[in-house]
Scaffold this motif. Structure first.
Motif, mmCIF file in Angstrom:
data_model
loop_
_atom_site.group_PDB
_atom_site.id
_atom_site.type_symbol
_atom_site.label_atom_id
_atom_site.label_comp_id
_atom_site.label_asym_id
_atom_site.label_seq_id
_atom_site.Cartn_x
_atom_site.Cartn_y
_atom_site.Cartn_z
ATOM 1 N N LYS A 125 -5.868 -7.996 -16.420
ATOM 2 C CA LYS A 125 -7.243 -8.367 -16.424
ATOM 3 C C LYS A 125 -8.023 -7.483 -15.363
ATOM 4 N N VAL A 126 -9.153 -7.628 -15.780
ATOM 5 C CA VAL A 126 -10.331 -6.804 -14.936
ATOM 6 C C VAL A 126 -11.311 -7.761 -14.671
ATOM 7 N N LEU A 127 -11.703 -7.905 -13.400
ATOM 8 C CA LEU A 127 -12.988 -8.731 -13.170
ATOM 9 C C LEU A 127 -13.971 -7.805 -12.606
ATOM 10 N N ALA A 128 -15.072 -7.858 -13.254
ATOM 11 C CA ALA A 128 -16.288 -6.979 -12.848
ATOM 12 C C ALA A 128 -17.319 -7.843 -12.083
ATOM 13 N N VAL A 129 -17.785 -7.341 -10.975
ATOM 14 C CA VAL A 129 -18.881 -8.280 -10.246
ATOM 15 C C VAL A 129 -20.081 -8.491 -10.862
ATOM 16 N N CYS A 130 -20.439 -7.628 -12.136
ATOM 17 C CA CYS A 130 -21.474 -7.783 -12.705
ATOM 18 C C CYS A 130 -21.752 -7.413 -14.194
ATOM 19 N N GLU A 131 -22.635 -7.684 -14.869
ATOM 20 C CA GLU A 131 -22.437 -7.144 -16.319
ATOM 21 C C GLU A 131 -22.674 -5.801 -16.555
ATOM 22 N N ASN A 132 -23.362 -5.043 -15.866
ATOM 23 C CA ASN A 132 -23.581 -3.645 -15.900
ATOM 24 C C ASN A 132 -22.014 -3.072 -15.704
ATOM 25 N N LEU A 133 -21.525 -3.417 -14.735
ATOM 26 C CA LEU A 133 -20.020 -2.806 -14.560
ATOM 27 C C LEU A 133 -19.374 -3.012 -16.164
ATOM 28 N N LYS A 134 -19.100 -4.040 -16.413
ATOM 29 C CA LYS A 134 -18.552 -4.394 -17.807
ATOM 30 C C LYS A 134 -18.933 -3.594 -18.801
ATOM 31 N N LYS A 135 -20.278 -3.202 -19.061
ATOM 32 C CA LYS A 135 -20.561 -2.412 -20.246
ATOM 33 C C LYS A 135 -20.392 -0.665 -19.766
ATOM 34 N N HIS A 136 -20.111 -0.360 -18.403
ATOM 35 C CA HIS A 136 -19.725 1.005 -17.747
ATOM 36 C C HIS A 136 -18.204 0.959 -18.304
ATOM 37 N N LEU A 137 -17.368 -0.130 -18.139
ATOM 38 C CA LEU A 137 -16.078 0.108 -18.333
ATOM 39 C C LEU A 137 -15.723 0.407 -19.917
ATOM 40 N N MET A 143 -12.472 0.614 -22.496
ATOM 41 C CA MET A 143 -11.758 -0.457 -21.834
ATOM 42 C C MET A 143 -11.916 -1.385 -23.106
ATOM 43 N N LYS A 144 -11.070 -2.514 -23.306
ATOM 44 C CA LYS A 144 -11.446 -3.390 -24.276
ATOM 45 C C LYS A 144 -12.216 -4.474 -23.584
ATOM 46 N N ALA A 145 -13.188 -4.853 -24.274
ATOM 47 C CA ALA A 145 -14.350 -5.897 -23.605
ATOM 48 C C ALA A 145 -13.399 -7.356 -23.243
ATOM 49 N N SER A 146 -12.478 -7.485 -24.277
ATOM 50 C CA SER A 146 -11.747 -8.669 -24.071
ATOM 51 C C SER A 146 -10.884 -8.879 -22.762
ATOM 52 N N LYS A 147 -10.508 -7.815 -22.036
ATOM 53 C CA LYS A 147 -9.753 -7.951 -20.869
ATOM 54 C C LYS A 147 -10.590 -7.785 -19.562
ATOM 55 N N ILE A 148 -11.932 -7.799 -19.729
ATOM 56 C CA ILE A 148 -13.011 -7.859 -18.606
ATOM 57 C C ILE A 148 -13.716 -9.206 -18.631
ATOM 58 N N ARG A 149 -13.782 -9.837 -17.421
ATOM 59 C CA ARG A 149 -14.472 -11.136 -17.184
ATOM 60 C C ARG A 149 -15.688 -10.726 -16.024
ATOM 61 N N VAL A 150 -16.623 -11.237 -16.175
ATOM 62 C CA VAL A 150 -17.749 -10.869 -14.828
ATOM 63 C C VAL A 150 -17.341 -11.949 -13.862
ATOM 64 N N VAL A 151 -17.185 -11.649 -12.763
ATOM 65 C CA VAL A 151 -16.884 -12.905 -11.764
ATOM 66 C C VAL A 151 -17.718 -12.244 -10.530
ATOM 67 N N ARG A 152 -18.709 -13.241 -10.205
ATOM 68 C CA ARG A 152 -19.681 -12.720 -9.074
ATOM 69 C C ARG A 152 -18.767 -12.745 -7.650
ATOM 70 N N ASN A 153 -19.597 -12.191 -6.718
ATOM 71 C CA ASN A 153 -19.047 -12.183 -5.234
ATOM 72 C C ASN A 153 -18.966 -13.523 -5.022
ATOM 73 N N PRO A 154 -18.001 -14.307 -4.363
ATOM 74 C CA PRO A 154 -18.079 -15.626 -3.766
ATOM 75 C C PRO A 154 -18.452 -15.623 -2.432
ATOM 76 N N ILE A 155 -19.117 -16.465 -2.027
ATOM 77 C CA ILE A 155 -20.004 -16.622 -0.684
ATOM 78 C C ILE A 155 -19.952 -18.039 -0.186
ATOM 79 N N THR A 156 -19.232 -18.189 1.061
ATOM 80 C CA THR A 156 -19.109 -19.428 1.667
ATOM 81 C C THR A 156 -20.403 -19.653 2.113
ATOM 82 N N VAL A 157 -21.022 -20.769 2.198
ATOM 83 C CA VAL A 157 -22.298 -21.183 2.666
ATOM 84 C C VAL A 157 -21.951 -22.677 3.398
#
Length: 621
Positions: A125-137, A143-157
């Motif tokens: 599984k591959v996690l990309a921090v933004c949509e453009n990274l997924k397109k790049h991969l 890389m198969k798009a099905s193995k990539i998921r866009v997951v943002r940076n987690p930030i504790t507030v």
């Protein structure tokens, strides 16, 4: 779950903060977490094991391999989560032959290498921090798009991440020529690599104009030593500092970045910096490795998120435009500060560590499943099982003798049946993977025909097979009325007594909606209500969990798949569409149609590992 994060850190980066915040959330949720890296620059209670991951020597590479392999076996690690290319290479070789899943988070543009083409270093599984990274991969690494998921940076507030100091949010009403308080622009980012090049551009082409125009203005650069910049830029900085004294400052390391946010009027940065500053209530000028989106507002937020605020993709870069953006901010300060409130609300959801943590743990479970069961699992789709053939344009039936032959064929081929509840229990760690069958198959039956109980069930029990039967939750629907225009005879559906007999026989019950109505044209609330109600009714009727939905008429798309997930199903099955592996998309699962003429050869073909990809290639998909 036992998780190991691998980084290659010689300086503080967003990847380190990402990994540690995610790891700390997992620890609070009861998981065991460990970290391996060259160095750590942020305090954490997660057990840390220093290793030379970044640019190791040949000898160190071999030492890393043997050390990591022993660590994986000794600690019984289930998932490696890598955050760097060097970490991926280390993990790829160390886990060979081990039941250890690999998940990678891609934080930036990946550079081409032969090893990445020859080997799938990125894991299950591959996690990309933004949509453009997924397109790049997908575009550059195939890389198969099905193995990539866009997951943002987690930030504790929290309370320690709120505006403080002598410059609280929206406290300064600056007017040109009328305000004498010092103004501060904060630039946060590494001074090495592409971000260092952007810092040089700012110093040479933007800073002089703004210092000259705004005598009260000061620039602070945070994120790395000045020595990382080229000699020419260092000389130009000394010239600026002589001309404007201490109005341009460089800070190698800072103990508390939120204190700098608190003192800033405008923050310049990308990626995690842009997110943090916006959550802090500061106006942000998005400037990253790829280019600039200008001042961040709710109007350009989605575009900025796609590029990680200027770090990834085809983003325009114009230093003259940046100067104009800064002037626009000082001239319309109250306008941008009002925008910050709406932005903060949107970003709180995008970066919530709890939401992101749940998403990532789900990807861990998918990765483990794919590591331990990498092959496509055939799912056969039946409707009617009839004593003899019937004249109907819908070839959705199999005669009892032919069905018996198909089940005997599956038995001879060495198949064992699973239900979706079985899959879910293995996925959730409720069942030991040692019990997972070598050749699994799932048998599904749509609509709940009475003949399923009378004809199919005895054959299944004779082979000690299990099936999944998709029933309508409205038991008052007594016949197939949705096909009445083409069916010469309306075949009866099981009533409550027959439904109970089926469930009590050990068969799995799945949902087929309320009344087998088309949902593709319904709005989201109505679909959600129907599928949630259907699940609840079936669970109340049979006293067991209903974990899977079959889309009525096979109608599905990404919207309906999302609604199936929100309706609390673990899986949703399609007809002839879906991903290559169940864990690539659990809510668009491909099923194989079985026809009246299918004999042993067709059953062998339709359950072979290559059939899924063959089916789609044949249809040009």
């Amino acid at each position: 779950m036992r998780i190991l994060h691998i980084l290659s850190q010689k300086e503080l980066t967003g990847a380190e903060v990402y990994a540690l915040q995610l790891g700390e959330w997992c620890v609070r949720e009861g998981h065991e977490v460990y970290v391996v890296s060259d160095e750590l620059h942020r305090k954490t209670k997660i057990p840390f094991f220093p290793r030379p991951v970044h640019d190791p020597s040949i000898i160190e590479k071999f030492q890393n391999f043997f050390w990591l392999r022993r660590f994986l076996i000794g600690r019984e690690i289930q998932v490696i989560h890598c955050h760097s290319r060097a970490g991926l290479r280390m993990a790829h070789w160390a886990r060979r032959g081990l039941p250890v899943a690999l998940v990678s988070t891609v934080h930036g543009v990946q550079h081409f290498s032969l090893s990445k083409r020859l080997f799938d270093l990125y894991g299950e599984k591959v996690l990309a921090v933004c949509e453009n990274l997924k397109k790049h991969l997908v575009r550059d690494f195939r890389m198969k798009a099905s193995k990539i998921r866009v997951v943002r940076n987690p930030i504790t507030v929290g309370s320690n991440f709120m505006p403080t100091g002598d410059r609280p949010y929206s406290s300064i009403n600056f007017a040109l020529g009328g305000e004498t308080k010092e103004l501060k622009i904060l630039v946060v980012g590494r001074t090495s690599g592409p971000k260092g090049q952007r810092a040089s551009q700012l110093l040479r082409q933007v800073v002089p104009h703004t210092l000259k125009k705004y005598p009260q203005l000061r620039w602070d650069f945070v994120g790395g030593p000045l020595s990382n910049l080229d000699v020419g830029t260092q000389g130009f900085l000394r010239y600026l500092q002589q001309l404007y004294r201490d109005r341009v400052r460089f800070h190698d390391k800072v103990e508390n970045l939120p204190e700098f946010y608190a003192q800033a009027d405008l923050v310049v940065g990308a990626g995690r910096v842009a997110l943090e500053a916006a959550l802090f209530g500061r106006t942000v000028l998005c400037l990253g490795e790829a280019g600039s989106h200008g001042l961040l507002t709710d109007e350009n937020l989605s575009t900025a998120l796609e590029s990680n605020f200027g770090d990834i993709g085809d983003v325009p870069m114009d230093t003259e435009e940046i100067v104009l953006e800064i002037e626009s901010f000082f001239q319309n300060r109250s306008f941008y500060e009002q925008k910050n409130d709406a932005l903060r609300g949107s970003l709180l959801h995008e970066t919530d560590p709890g939401i992101i943590g749940v998403q990532v743990v789900e990807e861990y479970k998918s990765a483990i499943f794919k590591r331990l069961s990498p092959r496509w699992i055939p799912i056969l789709m039946y409707h009617k099982i009839l004593p003899e053939e019937v004249d109907t344009p819908h070839r959705t039936f199999v005669t009892t003798p032919k069905f018996d032959l198909q089940m005997r064929t599956l038995k001879r081929l060495g198949f064992s049946t699973l239900t979706f509840k079985d899959l879910f229990d293995f996925r959730e760690g409720k069942r030991n993977w040692r019990d997972f069958p070598a050749k699994p198959v799932i048998l599904t039956f749509d609509d709940g025909y009475k003949n399923n109980l009378e004809e199919a069930l005895p054959v299944l029990k004779k082979q000690n097979f299990k099936g999944t039967f998709f029933l309508l939750s409205d038991a008052t629907v007594s016949a197939n009325v949705w096909d009445e225009k083409v069916e010469k005879e309306l075949l009866p559906l099981m009533g409550p007594p027959e439904r109970k007999l089926l469930a009590d026989s050990g068969m799995e019950i799945g949902s087929h909606g309320l009344r087998h109505e088309k949902v593709i044209s319904k709005n989201d609330p109505d679909v959600y209500q129907e599928w949630s109600e259907s699940k609840e009714k079936l669970e109340a009727e049979f006293g067991k969990d209903v974990v899977v939905l079959a889309y009525p008429f096979g109608d599905s798309d990404s919207r309906l798949a999302k609604l199936a997930q929100l309706s609390n199903y673990a899986y949703a099955v399609n007809t002839d569409q879906g991903a290559m592996h169940i864990e690539d998309d659990r809510f668009q699962i491909f099923r194989v149609s079985v026809f009246p003429e299918d004999g042993p050869l067709q059953i062998w073909k339709k359950t072979s590992p290559w059939y899924r990809s063959y089916y789609f290639r044949k249809r040009g998909r």
